[in-house]
Design a protein around this motif. Structure first.
Motif, short mmCIF file in Angstrom:
data_model
loop_
_atom_site.label_atom_id
_atom_site.label_comp_id
_atom_site.label_asym_id
_atom_site.label_seq_id
_atom_site.Cartn_x
_atom_site.Cartn_y
_atom_site.Cartn_z
N MET A 4 0.84 -1.20 0.00
CA MET A 4 0.00 0.00 0.00
C MET A 4 0.87 1.25 0.00
SD MET A 4 -3.52 -0.26 1.66
CE MET A 4 -3.29 0.08 3.38
N SER A 5 0.62 2.07 -0.99
CA SER A 5 1.49 3.23 -1.06
C SER A 5 1.10 4.26 -0.03
CB SER A 5 1.43 3.83 -2.45
OG SER A 5 0.29 4.64 -2.55
N ASP A 6 -0.08 4.11 0.57
CA ASP A 6 -0.44 5.03 1.65
C ASP A 6 0.62 4.97 2.74
OD1 ASP A 6 -2.62 5.44 0.21
OD2 ASP A 6 -4.07 5.09 1.80
N ILE B 209 3.82 4.80 2.23
CA ILE B 209 5.10 5.41 1.91
C ILE B 209 5.41 6.56 2.85
CG2 ILE B 209 6.59 5.89 -0.06
CD1 ILE B 209 4.15 6.25 -1.75
N SER B 210 4.47 7.48 2.90
CA SER B 210 4.84 8.67 3.63
C SER B 210 4.71 8.45 5.13
CB SER B 210 4.01 9.85 3.19
OG SER B 210 2.68 9.48 3.18
N LEU B 211 4.11 7.34 5.51
CA LEU B 211 4.09 7.05 6.94
C LEU B 211 5.46 6.56 7.39
CD1 LEU B 211 0.67 5.23 7.23
CD2 LEU B 211 1.20 7.64 7.51
N ILE C 190 8.14 7.88 7.00
CA ILE C 190 9.04 8.96 7.36
C ILE C 190 9.48 8.79 8.81
CG2 ILE C 190 9.16 11.43 7.82
CD1 ILE C 190 7.33 11.82 5.43
#
Ligand SMILES: Cc1cc2nc3c(=O)[nH]c(=O)nc-3n(C[C@H](O)[C@H](O)[C@H](O)COP(=O)(O)OP(=O)(O)OC[C@H]3O[C@@H](n4cnc5c(N)ncnc54)[C@H](O)[C@@H]3O)c2cc1C
Ligand code: SF4
Ligand code: SF4
Lengths: 431, 442
Positions: free
Chosen positions: B1-3, B5-7, B9
């Motif tokens: 899940m690309s959701d 990705i920014s998690l 960080i």
């Protein structure tokens, strides 16, 4: 009817949601490769700065899509087969559509600078870019941002929030001076410096220099100055993302060419938002509109057309807003950096030099053209009403307080503005 | 899940050195509290009193200094990265500490003896008698509102609404909820809080309290009169004119603590639709319950105990235990760093429920959305301590009119596009949606 939307940005999603409202029976599929769910691109900077997390930028909860029977496919469209009304996805799937909406957004510009592909050099548009930026800026001390526009200042603010020293290269005489009149642009110049950002005006990027590992080490400016930095942010505008068009027969120029109904040259194929280019834009309207608001408004018009109520997109009364570090900006009406010869203008700035108000009018009949506000808020509905009705500027100034939108208890500057207006224009206000 | 990705960080949130110094000082204040608890507080009340106060004040002031740095503006940098504000270990530690304190306070006050004695000098001065656990609690509560109120004012110094509102809650807490009740006791009058009314301070309209007040003569009569007027006359009128904010974020002590001490935690409130449902299923039944109980108690006393006998009294007792102690104290305040600051106000407070009904159906108050200027960024929803999805309204050009909105104005302050404005305008048309003139013409 199966409607396929490419791109789950504000344009694609607004279109899908409006179609759902107008036509409860249609089948809607949204294909997008950047993220599974719709998020707010305008909030990217706040994720980096730690104001929000990614999940806060999603305007709808994840269950929402299923409930509204909008199918989300997280994949990339490789090819559009307009002849057979299909799109091919990266994962091998093929989708048939009755109507296709292309809302593929933009990609950052790059101008072929030497060294632009080094590690630590990037633009900021997508979630992936944000993650790159997170990695590229970890533990660094100095950064260069190229571009005196909206994304440039956002990148500068982001980096500053992490105590990274920023050098901001601006090609023009002042910050964003192709849009902002000189006084406003200078006000923002000062504010940028107040944040200890090194603002380099009339300076362009010439070359990016690598260290022995292929990472950026410094840059050289158009004045042959060298600046040490471990990161270069390229924020020199965006261009329509039209990679997916190849060989599809869909006409394009800079963007996907559309008429006022957002129809492309191929029947049942539409394009809207950042990726679309109007073939015959109205006078003074830009052919490509790269804004959140315009994407949304185009999508609303397009949804109607798709659902059988053919509706032309009208830009309407211009408005926009932004925030330059701590200073909010709102604008209503067609405000330009330099005046038309038939126009007159009035500018006021507060004593601290952080708030300003400008009104521009037609000299002949004194009718209102628009407002520029920095550090002040004004009611959009009223501004639009006045602009459309060509209200005389003098009357606008008298009634200014009606439109004031600053928080309660804020200092009301309308008296100051009225007084300055009187002395500047040597007019009597007929109160 | 690309959701994801920014998690992914990692945490870049490093605190400022001054913040660290401030935190250390506050930790030392807490340490002094502990030392005082285990005896020394009794022997050296003065030393500990000043030690705790000075450490707390200097700690908070130093902690707030980085907020002064640079031009005024919204300073939420790193909130989602730092352990203190992002449900990290520190946050859990604080939650456990506060919760533990409440448990001792309510059920094992004798364990707090050392700390209570530290308050004796002040209590003797103000009340003319030795301190008890409630005086000690009131003292720390007020101190928290004052020092964190200072921090809040520094943080939002560019928004006058925020500054004035915060001075107001600080004033009401210090004067109406701390000093005046203490003086009343000194004068041998009944302890009375002029800033709390039924149904929040539900006993003020119970027959037993009314009876007690009557027996204390003129001043008692005035108190009953005050309480009744505030509940039945002032509350509806003020809420009609200004919305529930006149109370919840200008006067109330619970709100005051949430606004000041709870400010670093306002983003932790749950914004989901599910949470909104739970909220409605909790807060209105609680209001109904306390109303019924009050009515029953009166009927009961009127009939001389003939109706339901002691049951209504038992009712009230249980209410006090579950709602008054556990909910408003232990969970409401103890869980600030985990669930956000307004848990009690949102899910439990019967006063908020009552004010909310008026605000939703009969009030001039609204948060106006400025045309189509919203960019759906989500700052407003994120920082709404009441868990209202403000963006859901703003992005549609709709005004925000919600029963639970306490009118803190933070959504309007954090909005980077100046889209929101709290205001009291004509009641008519407040639900109207913005439409572009181009669309109206068709
Ligand atoms: C940092 C930043 C800040 C901004 N701030 C503002 C602002 O304050 N105000 C304002 O008005 N505007 C702002 N903008 C501009 C605004 O965000 C854009 O105009 C808007 O998001 C465009 O929306 P869109 O739906 O047309 O395209 P996008 O949001 O770009 O969405 C297109 C989506 O389609 C996907 N896609 C593209 N090709 C394919 C394919 N072949 N297959 C599958 N998926 C594909 C992309 O991955 C993308 O997710 C900002 C932009 C940026 C980058
Ligand atoms: S909606 Fe705005 S004013 Fe109301 S409680 Fe939430 S943040 Fe405060
Ligand atoms: S903070 Fe402002 S711009 Fe952002 S979603 Fe809320 S109202 Fe819209």
């Amino acid at each position: 009817m199966h409607i396929v939307v490419i791109g789950n940005g504000i344009t694609g999603i607004t279109c899908a949601l409006n179609i759902r409202k107008l036509d409860p029976g249609s089948e809607i599929t949204v294909v997008s490769s950047e993220s599974e769910h719709f998020f707010s691109r305008t909030a990217l900077m706040y994720i980096y700065m730690g104001h929000m997390k990614y999940e806060h930028t999603k305007p709808y909860e994840d269950w929402f899509w299923k409930k509204n029977r909008i199918t989300l496919i997280h994949s990339h469209v490789n090819f559009i087969g307009a002849e057979f009304k299909v799109v091919n996805l990266e994962n091998g799937r093929m989708l048939h559509y009755s109507k296709l909406v292309i809302a593929s957004g933009s990609v950052p510009n790059r101008f072929g600078w030497p060294g632009q592909d080094l590690q630590g050099v990037q633009g900021l548009y997508s979630l992936q870019n944000l993650n790159e930026m997170e990695i590229n800026t970890r533990g660094i001390r100095e950064a260069v941002v190229v571009g005196g526009g909206l994304i440039g200042i956002e990148m500068a603010e982001m980096l500053t929030s992490r105590n990274i020293k920023v050098h901001l290269l601006v090609r023009e005489k002042n910050y964003w001076s192709n849009i902002l009149p000189e006084e406003e642009a200078r006000l923002i110049n000062r504010h940028i410096c107040e944040h200890h950002i090194n603002l380099l005006l009339e300076t362009e990027l010439k070359e990016i220099i690598s260290d022995e590992f292929g990472k950026v080490k410094s840059i050289i400016t158009s004045h042959e100055n060298s600046i040490d930095c471990q990161f270069v942010g390229l924020a020199v505008g965006v261009k329509p993302n039209i990679d997916l068009l190849n060989n599809s027969g869909i006409e394009s120029n800079r963007g996907i060419l559309v008429n006022e109904y957002l129809e492309t040259n191929i029947p049942q194929v539409y394009a809207a938002g950042d990726c679309a280019e109007f073939k015959y834009p109205e006078l003074n309207d830009p052919p490509v509109e790269q804004l959140w608001y315009t994407g949304k408004m185009q999508a609303e018009a397009l949804a109607k057309t798709i659902c059988g109520q053919k509706t032309a997109y009208r830009r309407g009364t211009w408005f926009n807003s932004a925030k330059f570090l701590d200073i909010e900006y709102q604008t209503y009406g067609r405000m330009t950096a330099s005046l038309d010869e038939n126009q007159g203008t009035f500018y006021w700035e507060n004593r601290g030099g952080k708030k300003s108000f400008r009104v521009t009018f037609n000299k002949q009949d004194r009718s209102l053209v628009g407002f520029n506000l920095l550090g002040l808020r004004f009611r959009q509905a009223l501004a639009e009403e006045w602009i459309i009705n060509k209200k005389p500027v003098d009357q606008c100034i008298i009634e200014l307080a009606k439109g004031w939108f600053d928080p309660e208890f804020s200092k009301l500057f309308t008296k100051d503005i009225q007084n300055k207006f009187l002395s500047d224009t040597n007019l009597k206000l007929a109160v | 899940m690309s959701d994801q990705i920014s998690l992914s960080i990692a945490e870049p949130g490093k605190s400022h050195p001054l913040q660290k110094t401030g935190t250390t000082l506050i930790a030392m204040a807490i340490l002094s509290v502990f030392i005082a608890l285990f005896g020394p507080g009794k022997q050296h009340p003065f030393i500990f009193f000043w030690l705790i106060i000075c450490l707390t004040i200097s700690g908070t002031v130093i902690y707030s200094l980085p907020l002064f740095k640079g031009p005024a503006g919204i300073k939420n940098n790193g909130i989602m990265h730092q352990k203190l504000t992002n449900r990290g270990a520190v946050a859990w530690g604080i939650a456990i500490l506060i919760t533990g304190f409440y448990i001792l306070l309510y059920w094992f006050p004798y364990l707090l003896e050392g700390l209570i004695r530290v308050m004796d000098p002040l209590s003797l001065l103000l009340k003319g008698k030795e301190a008890n656990q409630w005086f000690m609690y009131g003292f720390f509560y007020t101190l928290a509102i004052l020092v964190m109120g200072f921090r809040f004012i520094v943080k939002y110094r560019h928004v006058r609404y925020q500054v004035i509102r915060t001075i107001s809650v600080m004033f009401f807490q210090l004067g109406f909820a701390f000093l005046i009740p203490a003086f009343l006791e000194k004068l041998n009058e009944p302890e009375f809080y002029f800033s709390y009314f039924w149904p929040l301070k539900y006993t003020y309209l119970f027959p037993s309290d009314v009876g007690n007040l009557i027996s204390s003569g003129n001043i008692g009569f005035f108190m009953i009169f005050w309480g009744a007027v505030m509940t039945f006359i002032a509350t509806p009128i003020l809420t009609y004119k200004y919305g529930k904010r006149w109370y919840c974020s200008w006067v109330c002590g619970c709100g005051g603590l949430a606004e000041t001490a709870g400010d670093p935690y306002r983003h932790l409130s749950d914004k989901s639709l599910r949470a909104w449902k739970i909220e409605r299923w909790m807060v209105y039944p609680i209001l109904t319950f306390i109303t019924l109980t009050t009515v029953l108690l009166w009927l009961n006393s009127w009939k001389g105990g003939a109706i339901l006998g002691g049951i209504s009294g038992t009712f009230a007792g249980w209410y006090g235990f579950f709602i008054g102690s556990i909910f408003s104290g232990v969970i409401g305040t103890g869980f600030y760093p985990i669930m956000g600051a307004r848990v009690w106000c949102r899910f439990g407070c019967p006063m908020a429920a009552l004010l909310g009904i008026i605000q939703r159906f009969k009030s001039k108050f609204r948060i106006t959305t400025n045309g189509a200027q919203c960019i759906s960024c989500g700052n407003c929803s994120t920082y709404c301590e009441m868990g209202i999805d403000v963006r859901a309204y703003a992005q549609k050009g709709q005004n925000v009119i919600r029963a639970s909105c306490v009118g803190c104005g933070i959504c309007a302050s954090v909005c980077p596009r100046g889209v929101l404005k709290l205001e009291n305008l004509a009641e008519e048309g407040r639900f109207e949606k913005y439409k572009r003139p181009e669309d109206v013409k068709g």
